[in-house]
Scaffold this motif. Structure first.
Motif, PDB file in Angstrom:
ATOM      1  N   PHE A 108       0.831  -1.202   0.000  1.00 28.13           N
ATOM      2  CA  PHE A 108       0.000   0.000   0.000  1.00 28.13           C
ATOM      3  C   PHE A 108       0.867   1.255   0.000  1.00 28.13           C
ATOM      4  O   PHE A 108       0.605   2.215  -0.739  1.00 28.13           O
ATOM      5  N   VAL A 109       1.913   1.260   0.813  1.00 26.65           N
ATOM      6  CA  VAL A 109       2.834   2.399   0.850  1.00 26.65           C
ATOM      7  C   VAL A 109       3.447   2.621  -0.531  1.00 26.65           C
ATOM      8  O   VAL A 109       3.505   3.747  -1.039  1.00 26.65           O
ATOM      9  N   ALA A 110       3.903   1.534  -1.160  1.00 28.05           N
ATOM     10  CA  ALA A 110       4.540   1.653  -2.480  1.00 28.05           C
ATOM     11  C   ALA A 110       3.548   2.140  -3.533  1.00 28.05           C
ATOM     12  O   ALA A 110       3.882   2.979  -4.378  1.00 28.05           O
ATOM     13  N   CYS A 111       2.324   1.638  -3.493  1.00 28.45           N
ATOM     14  CA  CYS A 111       1.322   2.006  -4.502  1.00 28.45           C
ATOM     15  C   CYS A 111       0.912   3.468  -4.413  1.00 28.45           C
ATOM     16  O   CYS A 111       0.429   4.042  -5.398  1.00 28.45           O
ATOM     17  N   THR A 112       1.086   4.073  -3.248  1.00 21.38           N
ATOM     18  CA  THR A 112       0.591   5.430  -3.026  1.00 21.38           C
ATOM     19  C   THR A 112       1.701   6.469  -2.951  1.00 21.38           C
ATOM     20  O   THR A 112       1.430   7.663  -3.114  1.00 21.38           O
ATOM     21  N   PHE A 113       2.940   6.061  -2.687  1.00 18.06           N
ATOM     22  CA  PHE A 113       4.035   7.029  -2.591  1.00 18.06           C
ATOM     23  C   PHE A 113       4.368   7.565  -3.990  1.00 18.06           C
ATOM     24  O   PHE A 113       4.656   6.805  -4.905  1.00 18.06           O
ATOM     25  N   LYS A 114       4.291   8.872  -4.139  1.00 23.27           N
ATOM     26  CA  LYS A 114       4.505   9.521  -5.443  1.00 23.27           C
ATOM     27  C   LYS A 114       3.632   8.892  -6.544  1.00 23.27           C
ATOM     28  O   LYS A 114       4.036   8.720  -7.681  1.00 23.27           O
ATOM     29  N   ARG A 115       2.427   8.503  -6.140  1.00 26.43           N
ATOM     30  CA  ARG A 115       1.436   7.867  -7.015  1.00 26.43           C
ATOM     31  C   ARG A 115       1.885   6.506  -7.539  1.00 26.43           C
ATOM     32  O   ARG A 115       1.367   6.023  -8.538  1.00 26.43           O
ATOM     33  N   GLY A 116       2.847   5.898  -6.866  1.00 24.21           N
ATOM     34  CA  GLY A 116       3.181   4.512  -7.188  1.00 24.21           C
ATOM     35  C   GLY A 116       4.628   4.284  -7.550  1.00 24.21           C
ATOM     36  O   GLY A 116       5.127   4.852  -8.518  1.00 24.21           O
ATOM     37  N   ILE A 117       5.312   3.476  -6.732  1.00 26.54           N
ATOM     38  CA  ILE A 117       6.647   2.991  -7.078  1.00 26.54           C
ATOM     39  C   ILE A 117       6.601   1.474  -7.141  1.00 26.54           C
ATOM     40  O   ILE A 117       5.688   0.828  -6.610  1.00 26.54           O
ATOM     41  N   THR A 118       7.574   0.889  -7.813  1.00 24.00           N
ATOM     42  CA  THR A 118       7.640  -0.560  -7.972  1.00 24.00           C
ATOM     43  C   THR A 118       7.882  -1.237  -6.628  1.00 24.00           C
ATOM     44  O   THR A 118       8.643  -0.736  -5.792  1.00 24.00           O
ATOM     45  N   TYR A 119       7.245  -2.386  -6.431  1.00 25.82           N
ATOM     46  CA  TYR A 119       7.535  -3.147  -5.214  1.00 25.82           C
ATOM     47  C   TYR A 119       7.587  -4.642  -5.500  1.00 25.82           C
ATOM     48  O   TYR A 119       7.044  -5.140  -6.492  1.00 25.82           O
ATOM     49  N   ILE A 120       8.282  -5.336  -4.621  1.00 28.05           N
ATOM     50  CA  ILE A 120       8.453  -6.793  -4.674  1.00 28.05           C
ATOM     51  C   ILE A 120       8.131  -7.341  -3.295  1.00 28.05           C
ATOM     52  O   ILE A 120       8.535  -6.761  -2.280  1.00 28.05           O
ATOM     53  N   ASN A 121       7.388  -8.435  -3.234  1.00 29.33           N
ATOM     54  CA  ASN A 121       7.066  -9.072  -1.957  1.00 29.33           C
ATOM     55  C   ASN A 121       7.912 -10.313  -1.725  1.00 29.33           C
ATOM     56  O   ASN A 121       8.028 -11.168  -2.612  1.00 29.33           O
ATOM     57  N   VAL A 122       8.448 -10.395  -0.523  1.00 28.63           N
ATOM     58  CA  VAL A 122       9.182 -11.588  -0.082  1.00 28.63           C
ATOM     59  C   VAL A 122       8.476 -12.090   1.176  1.00 28.63           C
ATOM     60  O   VAL A 122       8.847 -11.723   2.299  1.00 28.63           O
ATOM     61  N   PRO A 123       7.426 -12.888   1.032  1.00 31.41           N
ATOM     62  CA  PRO A 123       6.683 -13.365   2.206  1.00 31.41           C
ATOM     63  C   PRO A 123       7.523 -14.336   3.026  1.00 31.41           C
ATOM     64  O   PRO A 123       8.175 -15.224   2.473  1.00 31.41           O
ATOM     65  N   THR A 124       7.483 -14.176   4.339  1.00 31.65           N
ATOM     66  CA  THR A 124       8.309 -15.019   5.207  1.00 31.65           C
ATOM     67  C   THR A 124       7.486 -15.870   6.163  1.00 31.65           C
ATOM     68  O   THR A 124       8.051 -16.629   6.952  1.00 31.65           O
ATOM     69  N   THR A 125       6.161 -15.726   6.137  1.00 39.17           N
ATOM     70  CA  THR A 125       5.288 -16.597   6.928  1.00 39.17           C
ATOM     71  C   THR A 125       4.476 -17.466   5.969  1.00 39.17           C
ATOM     72  O   THR A 125       4.273 -17.112   4.807  1.00 39.17           O
ATOM     73  N   LEU A 126       4.004 -18.573   6.472  1.00 40.17           N
ATOM     74  CA  LEU A 126       3.195 -19.462   5.647  1.00 40.17           C
ATOM     75  C   LEU A 126       1.932 -18.744   5.179  1.00 40.17           C
ATOM     76  O   LEU A 126       1.519 -18.874   4.012  1.00 40.17           O
ATOM     77  N   LEU A 127       1.328 -17.954   6.068  1.00 39.73           N
ATOM     78  CA  LEU A 127       0.111 -17.217   5.710  1.00 39.73           C
ATOM     79  C   LEU A 127       0.368 -16.267   4.545  1.00 39.73           C
ATOM     80  O   LEU A 127      -0.396 -16.232   3.578  1.00 39.73           O
ATOM     81  N   SER A 128       1.441 -15.500   4.629  1.00 39.07           N
ATOM     82  CA  SER A 128       1.702 -14.531   3.559  1.00 39.07           C
ATOM     83  C   SER A 128       2.123 -15.216   2.270  1.00 39.07           C
ATOM     84  O   SER A 128       1.891 -14.691   1.183  1.00 39.07           O
ATOM     85  N   MET A 129       2.729 -16.401   2.357  1.00 36.44           N
ATOM     86  CA  MET A 129       3.120 -17.124   1.148  1.00 36.44           C
ATOM     87  C   MET A 129       1.908 -17.582   0.345  1.00 36.44           C
ATOM     88  O   MET A 129       1.881 -17.471  -0.880  1.00 36.44           O
ATOM     89  N   VAL A 130       0.895 -18.090   1.028  1.00 36.90           N
ATOM     90  CA  VAL A 130      -0.236 -18.688   0.304  1.00 36.90           C
ATOM     91  C   VAL A 130      -1.416 -17.731   0.154  1.00 36.90           C
ATOM     92  O   VAL A 130      -2.356 -18.029  -0.563  1.00 36.90           O
ATOM     93  N   ASP A 131      -1.346 -16.580   0.820  1.00 37.17           N
ATOM     94  CA  ASP A 131      -2.517 -15.699   0.802  1.00 37.17           C
ATOM     95  C   ASP A 131      -2.156 -14.248   0.545  1.00 37.17           C
ATOM     96  O   ASP A 131      -2.441 -13.700  -0.506  1.00 37.17           O
ATOM     97  N   ALA A 132      -1.465 -13.613   1.497  1.00 39.25           N
ATOM     98  CA  ALA A 132      -1.318 -12.156   1.446  1.00 39.25           C
ATOM     99  C   ALA A 132      -0.473 -11.679   0.278  1.00 39.25           C
ATOM    100  O   ALA A 132      -0.646 -10.558  -0.197  1.00 39.25           O
ATOM    101  N   SER A 133       0.450 -12.508  -0.204  1.00 39.12           N
ATOM    102  CA  SER A 133       1.360 -12.033  -1.251  1.00 39.12           C
ATOM    103  C   SER A 133       0.826 -12.270  -2.657  1.00 39.12           C
ATOM    104  O   SER A 133       1.434 -11.852  -3.632  1.00 39.12           O
ATOM    105  N   VAL A 134      -0.305 -12.950  -2.773  1.00 34.99           N
ATOM    106  CA  VAL A 134      -0.843 -13.315  -4.088  1.00 34.99           C
ATOM    107  C   VAL A 134      -2.167 -12.586  -4.318  1.00 34.99           C
ATOM    108  O   VAL A 134      -3.047 -12.616  -3.471  1.00 34.99           O
TER     109      VAL A 134
END
Length: 355
Positions: A108-134
């Protein structure tokens, strides 16, 4: 494991993560790299990640406090100010290393800072791997209300390296497993059956199951990126689960629940309601309840809690025209969206959970 390519994003797995990451950074010629972490991933995950990062671009580390309680606009303001103070521009890259709070908020921070900068997700929990990062959902909570503020915008890459899971506590692993169990219930009885004996799952099994879970979510999201129809099925168990999670988060006399712990309760309740309204087999509901309670234990929810939890349902993001819309099941792998449920049946579901 093979990489998974969506319309706007590529998801890489394990040792195959880092070559495409470094190639992407080299190709895009970013001005600076900002890595968002919390105190846990700063200590346990960042050193491993940096060893695999090959670049001469300036790297700045931004740390926020861990936990759902910090998934707020105030935290975003702090990160936005830090980006500005460190001279971030529109050619900057943000890399979010952490669980769902980090990937949701960092996206959210990346999408809104200066109207959007590129971001990459590196999920480190099982929850974020199968849900939050996709699926491109980013955002923050509004007070104790879950995910009320945000946008849908995909990262360039998602890097799922299960070596990060070795840093997790057991309750965090169980929390993530809840979303995988949900994927089985809404999509595929064959996939669901692989979880029938949770005590026998190995880490090798988990690698394969994570890949399958990401495939399931990817196929749903591609068919309905903005949650107008089938993507709502990913909210099975979440209507009441989110309300329970929010209720426990806002009451100091309650033990705060992890997301997956609340969703397990929500899925048991949704299975009962499905039996009452959509013909979901009664014995299957009992079997699911037994499986979940044996593995997760029971959360204490009293009669006095019911009205306030039900009141919180009005904030669910699937609602429209004043209706509270549930996702129910007709059978395993056959969900039904936009179901209306009387409060009396919800109370009966709580009684079923408790007895």
């Amino acid at each position: 494991m093979d990489s998974i390519t969506t319309k706007n994003c590529t998801i890489h797995f394990n040792d195959a993560c880092y070559k495409p990451l470094n190639e992407h950074i080299k190709l895009r010629n970013f001005s600076k790299i900002f890595i968002l972490v919390d105190e846990n991933t700063h200590q346990h995950c960042l050193p491993y990640f940096l060893e695999r990062l090959e670049t001469n671009i300036t790297i700045e580390i931004i740390e926020i406090e861990s936990g759902e309680i910090n998934k707020t606009i105030d935290t975003c303001v702090g990160v936005w100010n830090t980006l500005s103070d460190l001279d971030a521009d529109r050619k900057s890259l943000m890399i979010n290393i952490g669980g769902g709070v980090i990937t949701d908020l960092g996206g959210f921070v990346a999408c809104t800072f200066k109207r959007g900068i590129t971001y990459i997700n590196v999920p480190t929990t099982l929850l974020s791997m199968v849900d939050a990062s996709v699926g491109g959902k980013t955002g923050v909570d509004l007070g104790h209300l879950k995910n009320q503020i945000g946008v849908i915008s995909d990262p360039d890459l998602v890097l799922i390296d299960t070596k990060y899971l070795t840093t997790l506590a057991q309750n965090q692993m169980r929390s993530g497993l809840a979303e995988m169990l949900k994927h089985g219930l809404i999509s595929d009885e064959l996939y669901w059956n692989k979880f029938k004996d949770l005590s026998k799952l190995t880490l090798d099994d988990l690698d394969v199951l994570i890949h399958e879970s990401v495939q399931i979510k990817k196929s749903v999201v591609e068919n309905d990126p903005y949650e107008d129809g089938i993507r709502k099925t990913l909210n099975f168990g979440h209507t009441l689960g989110h309300a329970i999670e929010s209720y426990f988060l806002s009451h100091s006399d309650k033990t705060t629940l992890l997301h997956g712990e609340a969703i397990i309760v929500g899925m048991i309740l949704a299975c009962y309601i499905s039996t009452e309204l959509t013909g979901f087999p009664e014995q299957t509901t009992k079997d699911i309840k037994d499986l979940f309670l044996n593995y997760y234990g029971k959360v204490t929810i009293t009669e006095d809690d019911y009205p306030d939890i039900i009141e919180l349902l009005k904030y669910d993001k699937k609602n429209n025209h004043g209706n509270i819309n549930f996702v129910l099941l007709e059978a395993i792998g056959t969900p039904k969206i936009d179901c209306l449920v009387d409060d009396s049946i919800i109370i009966d579901a709580f009684h079923f959970y408790d007895n």
